[in-house]
Scaffold this motif. Structure first.
Motif, mmCIF file in Angstrom:
data_model
loop_
_atom_site.group_PDB
_atom_site.id
_atom_site.type_symbol
_atom_site.label_atom_id
_atom_site.label_comp_id
_atom_site.label_asym_id
_atom_site.label_seq_id
_atom_site.Cartn_x
_atom_site.Cartn_y
_atom_site.Cartn_z
ATOM 1 N N THR A 280 37.464 39.735 38.579
ATOM 2 C CA THR A 280 37.903 38.670 39.485
ATOM 3 C C THR A 280 37.792 37.306 38.810
ATOM 4 O O THR A 280 38.649 36.432 39.011
ATOM 5 N N GLU A 281 36.751 37.113 37.994
ATOM 6 C CA GLU A 281 36.621 35.850 37.267
ATOM 7 C C GLU A 281 37.748 35.694 36.248
ATOM 8 O O GLU A 281 38.346 34.616 36.131
ATOM 9 N N LEU A 285 40.543 35.471 40.855
ATOM 10 C CA LEU A 285 40.558 35.998 42.218
ATOM 11 C C LEU A 285 39.245 35.675 42.920
ATOM 12 O O LEU A 285 38.209 35.465 42.280
ATOM 13 N N ASP A 286 39.283 35.640 44.241
ATOM 14 C CA ASP A 286 38.107 35.348 45.047
ATOM 15 C C ASP A 286 37.181 36.568 45.021
ATOM 16 O O ASP A 286 37.550 37.640 45.515
ATOM 17 N N PRO A 287 35.964 36.452 44.472
ATOM 18 C CA PRO A 287 35.083 37.618 44.364
ATOM 19 C C PRO A 287 34.552 38.111 45.699
ATOM 20 O O PRO A 287 34.027 39.229 45.783
ATOM 21 N N ASP A 288 34.679 37.308 46.738
ATOM 22 C CA ASP A 288 34.117 37.668 48.036
ATOM 23 C C ASP A 288 35.127 38.310 48.979
ATOM 24 O O ASP A 288 34.801 38.632 50.116
ATOM 25 N N ARG A 289 36.359 38.463 48.495
ATOM 26 C CA ARG A 289 37.365 39.134 49.328
ATOM 27 C C ARG A 289 37.520 40.573 48.851
ATOM 28 O O ARG A 289 37.169 40.935 47.744
ATOM 29 N N GLN A 321 43.119 42.029 48.236
ATOM 30 C CA GLN A 321 43.680 41.333 47.081
ATOM 31 C C GLN A 321 44.482 42.323 46.240
ATOM 32 O O GLN A 321 44.314 43.539 46.359
ATOM 33 N N ASN A 343 50.077 33.018 46.655
ATOM 34 C CA ASN A 343 48.772 33.455 47.164
ATOM 35 C C ASN A 343 47.694 33.350 46.079
ATOM 36 O O ASN A 343 47.117 34.351 45.647
ATOM 37 N N GLY A 345 44.303 33.142 44.230
ATOM 38 C CA GLY A 345 43.000 33.676 44.624
ATOM 39 C C GLY A 345 43.067 35.021 45.289
ATOM 40 O O GLY A 345 42.035 35.679 45.474
ATOM 41 N N GLN A 346 44.280 35.421 45.681
ATOM 42 C CA GLN A 346 44.433 36.738 46.308
ATOM 43 C C GLN A 346 45.336 37.669 45.511
ATOM 44 O O GLN A 346 45.192 38.885 45.595
#
Length: 478
Positions: A280-281, A285-289, A321, A343, A345-346
């Motif tokens: 994700t990094e 991408l958002d690691p919490d989704r 994601q 979109n 981060g997703q």
């Protein structure tokens, strides 16, 4: 038993798809079965470089327009025969297409040359102390080899097996090429290699080989229907028990999350979380989704990627994601790139082919998405199982044979390894995204499916034994 494998691509030397993985993995897998398999492939620049100084075995002063030789040696740990014919294979671009993306104008002759020299190896193999008992032809690029075995008068001594990896590619040429391709005129009929008024190298292999197989039992049954057979269903039904399906495996040494040098290694799901965080990094991408669905594929309608576009809004709406790696149809590339731009981060999209990234995607993803309209076997879902990345697949071909679908019964029994849905349906793909997100919302249940997948056998042991039995059936020396 000695088997000569004839393939247009072999991993890790040259790869465009699953054919290369199978051709590269089978020789080692068959050793335990007492099968000595060597591989003949074209001398593309990278292959000749990997081979180095090979030993000359056969020569031909005029092989479809120029001189050629077969070199023998080791490359990527494989016993290789390489057809060194610069006028046919020493070119920029891919194995089948020029740099502009269009097929080489002389593909029919290029792979006829490969088949001709394969037959010569079978006929004259004693000249260098190794004579094949069986010739194993892969897809249309190897399809003319069984015809040439007959023409050279050795088909009564050397058996032949034809493996269909994807029936969509027929190896078509005009009927005016009969003489040029060194084909017997009497074979140009519905029982031979004629296919809708043209020559088909695939039809030649199906008609002339002693045994024919494809890469999963379900795909074998599908190919005998008009819906999936693409005009070959009648011929395959005619072959009767000589046609079968053997499921592909994967190289469990190359694809092993514990030792994979391309990823943050892990043995248990706790370690997999580190691979997910790194991915994700890397992709922004958002690691919490989640769940994070990954795709490693050619971007074509056959692979159902248009269906995934239809279902993508639901996945994102539910907090999921997408990370995609692939290339193919321009309009699909553009649509996925637009989705990534809309979109951030997703959705992350990488157009092209990147083997290390493919490993990182499968290691770091929560689910591997394979929405194919048809799929002879498929390998990415097997990689997903191996890495605890839940397969979400269409219920077709090898996808149906390798994934135990999540149902009330399989969940109660604790044996499900993935999610299946009806192939070819955008709405069914949407429903599969809902099922994935519902499962993700129940961490213990999701982890159980992951663990089941990681324990599921995905190697070559069983299938290698089936191939050995198939070669024994085709052999003329029981």
């Amino acid at each position: 038993m000695k088997v000569l494998s004839v393939a247009s691509e072999v991993a890790p030397l040259i790869k465009t798809g699953g054919l290369a993985d199978v051709a590269g993995a089978l020789p080692a897998a068959l050793k335990a079965q007492g099968v000595d398999m060597r591989t003949l492939m074209p001398g593309y620049p990278k292959v000749l470089e990997a081979l180095g100084d090979g030993r000359q075995i056969l020569t031909d002063g005029d092989l479809y327009g120029g001189p050629a030789q077969i070199l023998y040696g080791k490359a990527a740990g494989l016993d290789m025969y390489v057809l060194d014919a610069a006028h046919l294979f020493y070119r920029d671009g891919g194995p089948y297409a020029a740099p502009d993306g269009f097929d080489w104008w002389d593909n029919a002759e290029r792979f006829a040359a490969l088949c001709w020299m394969a037959a010569r190896l079978c006929a004259e193999g004693h000249l260098h102390g190794w004579q094949p008992d069986v010739l194993h032809a892969h897809d249309w690029q190897g399809g003319l080899a069984p015809v040439y075995l007959q023409r050279m008068g050795v088909s009564h001594k050397v058996g032949s097996v034809m493996t269909i990896h994807n029936i969509a590619f027929t190896g078509s040429a005009g009927s005016d090429m009969l003489g040029r391709l060194r084909l017997p005129a009497e074979g140009y009929n519905s029982g031979g290699f004629e296919f809708y008024g043209r020559i088909s190298a695939l039809k030649a292999g199906i008609s002339y080989a002693d045994r024919v197989n494809t890469v999963s039992p379900t795909y074998a049954e599908e190919l005998k229907t008009p819906e999936f057979g693409m005009g070959f269903d009648g011929t395959l039904k005619f072959r009767g028990s000589a046609f079968s399906g053997i499921l592909n495996g994967i190289d469990t040494e190359v694809w092993n999350p514990v030792t994979d040098p391309k990823v943050i290694p892990y043995k248990a799901l706790r370690g997999k979380a580190k691979a997910r965080a790194a991915l994700t990094e890397e992709l922004g991408l958002d690691p919490d989704r989640g769940p994070l669905g990954v795709v490693v594929s050619r971007l074509t309608e056959q692979k159902g990627l248009d269906l995934l576009l239809h279902a993508l809004p639901r996945l994102l709406e539910r907090g999921g994601q997408l990370a995609l790696l692939g290339s193919g149809d321009a309009w699909l590339e553009e649509q996925f790139l637009a989705a990534a731009q809309a979109n951030p981060g997703q959705v992350a999209v990488r157009i092209g082919y990147d083997e290390p990234l493919s490993h990182r995607l499968i290691a770091g993803g929560d689910a591997i998405l394979v929405p194919s309209r048809f799929e002879p076997c498929g390998l990415t879902q097997l990689y997903g199982l191996r890495y605890g990345t839940v397969p979400v697949v269409a219920n077709t071909g090898g996808l149906a044979d390798t994934v135990i679908p999540l149902t009330f019964a399989t969940r109660t029994a604790g044996v499900a390894t993935g999610i299946q849905f009806q192939p070819g349906s955008g709405d069914a793909c949407v429903a599969a995204m809902d099922t994935l997100c519902d499962l993700w919302a129940q961490p213990k249940a999701f982890q159980q499916v992951q663990r089941n997948g990681m324990k599921h056998p995905v190697g070559w042991d069983t299938s290698a034994a089936e191939y050995a039995a198939l070669f024994a059936e085709a052999s003329k020396h029981p």
